[in-house]
Motif scaffolding. Sequence first.
Motif, PDB file in Angstrom:
ATOM      1  N   TYR A  69      -5.530 -92.426 -13.273  1.00  0.00           N
ATOM      2  CA  TYR A  69      -6.337 -92.355 -14.499  1.00  0.00           C
ATOM      3  C   TYR A  69      -7.468 -91.332 -14.344  1.00  0.00           C
ATOM      4  O   TYR A  69      -7.697 -90.492 -15.238  1.00  0.00           O
ATOM      5  N   HIS A 109       2.505 -94.401 -18.705  1.00  0.00           N
ATOM      6  CA  HIS A 109       2.432 -95.864 -18.693  1.00  0.00           C
ATOM      7  C   HIS A 109       1.162 -96.333 -17.981  1.00  0.00           C
ATOM      8  O   HIS A 109       0.475 -97.259 -18.436  1.00  0.00           O
ATOM      9  N   LYS A 120      -1.950 -95.805 -20.183  1.00  0.00           N
ATOM     10  CA  LYS A 120      -2.062 -96.822 -21.232  1.00  0.00           C
ATOM     11  C   LYS A 120      -2.522 -98.160 -20.650  1.00  0.00           C
ATOM     12  O   LYS A 120      -3.326 -98.866 -21.270  1.00  0.00           O
ATOM     13  N   LYS A 121      -2.024 -98.496 -19.473  1.00  0.00           N
ATOM     14  CA  LYS A 121      -2.398 -99.747 -18.825  1.00  0.00           C
ATOM     15  C   LYS A 121      -3.890 -99.776 -18.515  1.00  0.00           C
ATOM     16  O   LYS A 121      -4.587-100.772 -18.801  1.00  0.00           O
ATOM     17  N   GLN A 160      -6.292 -97.874 -19.872  1.00  0.00           N
ATOM     18  CA  GLN A 160      -7.051 -97.827 -21.126  1.00  0.00           C
ATOM     19  C   GLN A 160      -7.123 -99.201 -21.788  1.00  0.00           C
ATOM     20  O   GLN A 160      -8.145 -99.580 -22.347  1.00  0.00           O
ATOM     21  N   GLU A 161      -6.038 -99.954 -21.689  1.00  0.00           N
ATOM     22  CA  GLU A 161      -6.016-101.296 -22.258  1.00  0.00           C
ATOM     23  C   GLU A 161      -6.973-102.221 -21.508  1.00  0.00           C
ATOM     24  O   GLU A 161      -7.716-103.001 -22.109  1.00  0.00           O
ATOM     25  N   LEU A 162      -6.940-102.115 -20.189  1.00  0.00           N
ATOM     26  CA  LEU A 162      -7.859-102.927 -19.379  1.00  0.00           C
ATOM     27  C   LEU A 162      -9.314-102.578 -19.665  1.00  0.00           C
ATOM     28  O   LEU A 162     -10.175-103.454 -19.765  1.00  0.00           O
ATOM     29  N   LYS A 197     -10.550-101.412 -22.385  1.00  0.00           N
ATOM     30  CA  LYS A 197     -10.887-101.873 -23.735  1.00  0.00           C
ATOM     31  C   LYS A 197     -11.213-103.358 -23.758  1.00  0.00           C
ATOM     32  O   LYS A 197     -12.113-103.804 -24.481  1.00  0.00           O
ATOM     33  N   ASN A 198     -10.514-104.138 -22.947  1.00  0.00           N
ATOM     34  CA  ASN A 198     -10.638-105.597 -22.996  1.00  0.00           C
ATOM     35  C   ASN A 198     -11.528-106.180 -21.906  1.00  0.00           C
ATOM     36  O   ASN A 198     -11.864-107.370 -21.958  1.00  0.00           O
ATOM     37  N   ARG A 244     -14.237-101.581 -17.116  1.00  0.00           N
ATOM     38  CA  ARG A 244     -14.605-100.282 -17.688  1.00  0.00           C
ATOM     39  C   ARG A 244     -15.800 -99.687 -16.958  1.00  0.00           C
ATOM     40  O   ARG A 244     -15.827 -98.482 -16.648  1.00  0.00           O
TER      41      ARG A 244
END
Length: 444
Positions: A385, A412, A415-416, A418-420, A422-423, A428
Motif C-alpha cells: 500500500y 486486491h 482495496k483491502k 483502504q477498506e480497513l 475507512k473502518n 488508519r
Amino acid sequence: MNSIGKQVLNALKGEINEIDYQRYIKQLTYDESESKSNLAIYRAPNALIANWVRTKFADKIAHLFEIKTNIKPTVSILIQSTSAATPSAVSNPTMQTNTERPSGSLLNPSYTFQNFVVGDSNNFAFIAAKNVSEKPGVVYNPLFIYGGVGLGKTHLMQSVGNVMLSQGKTVIYTSVEQFLNDFTRHLSNRTMDRFKDKYRKCDLLLIDDIQFLSNKNQIQEEFFHTFDALRNENKQIIITSDKPPKKIGGLEERLKSRFESGLVADIQPPELETKIEIIKKKCEINRVKLDREVINYVATIIENNTREIEGILSKLNAYSQLMGVDITIEFARNVLKEQMAEKRSNITTDLIMDTVAKELNIKPSEIRSKSRNSNIVYARRIAIYLSRSLTPNSMPQLAQYFGMKDHTAVSHTMKKIQELMKNDEDFRMKIEELSNKVSIATPE
C-alpha cells in the motif's frame, strides 16, 4: 528614519524566504521605548507568531543587531496585548541585573511543568526535573538531560528555572555559544572577575547544548572551575546535550565524570499518543481549533522534532483566517501537501520495505516471501500500500517486486487496506504514521 529594530527586520528580509517574512516577520512591531542596547523587544499579534519567531529567528535577529551595533542583545518576542510598560520577563530583577547578564538568558515564561506533556518517552526526565525544582542543590546535582532536537530538553530545564525565579532566586540560562562569547569578551577586556562573579554566584545555572564544548580546551577549563565553584556551594546545575556525557567526543574526562556524578536522564522521541496530547496542549495555549481527525493527522505527519508542531499550527491557522474557512481534514491535507511532497521526493520501494520491516519487527526477505503467516501478510500488505501511495511505481512493477502473480493481486491488496483504513481509525493512523516515518527515513 527607520529605528534600529526596523532596520534589522529589513536586513532579515533579504536572508529568509518571502513567505516566512510576510507571514511572521512583517507582523512584528519593534518596541523602541522599552528596548535597550542589550535588549531588543518585539511585539507580535498573537502567541503563534511570537512562538514561531522566537524559535526560528531570534538568534538571527540578535546576530543582525550585533552587526549593526556591535552589541548582541537578548531578543524578546512578546504579545501585543502585554502591557508595554511592564513586560514581566524584563522587569524581574533576578533576570535583568545589568549589561553583564549573558545574551539570551531570559527564560520563556511559557516553559512550565504545567505546559509540559508527559508520556512514556519523557516521564523519567520530567520527574527528575520536578524533583530538582523542589530541592535544588540537594538532589540530582547536576541534572544532565539529553535527547534529540525539539524533544523538550530546554522546556524542562527552563521549567525548573521559572519555578526558582518565582521564588526570588538568581537564575542564569545560557548556551555554550553564549558562555564562550561572554568568556572571550571578558578575557579580552581583562574583566574576568566580573565574568566569574556572574556565573559563580547564581542559585541556578542552566547550560544548553553542552556538546559544543568539544575540543574547546580553554573554555572547558573555565567551565570546569565554574562547575566546581557552584556545586561546592550547593548551587544547582542543569545541563542539556544531544548525547550522554560519555559519548561527547573532545570532552575532558574530568568533565564527563562530573556530568555523570549527578543524574543523567534521556528523552526519547514521543510516541503517537504523546504527540496527540502535545498538539492538543499547543492548540489550547494558542487558541487554535482543530477537531480530532485533524489533530490525529498532524500527529502522524510530524517528525520526532515536536517544535514542528508550532509551525504547522501557525500555517493552518494563517491559511484558515486568510481564506475564511474552518480547518477540516481536507483543508489540512491541502495546505500541508507541499510540505509532505518535499519529504517524499526521494522515496523508494526498498526504503519503504526497510522501514516497514523495522517498525513491525519482520525481515524484509520475509515480507517478499510467499509466507502466509498472518504477521507477514499484514506487513506485506502495508508495504504494498505504501509503495503504491508514495512511489510512482505501477501495479505491474510492484507485483514483480513483491513476487506476486500479476497486478490484480496488488489491486486486491490496495482495496483491502483502504477498506480497513475507512473502518478502523487506529489502523488508519498507524498507516499514516508509517507513511511519515518512511518520508523522514534516511537511506543507509
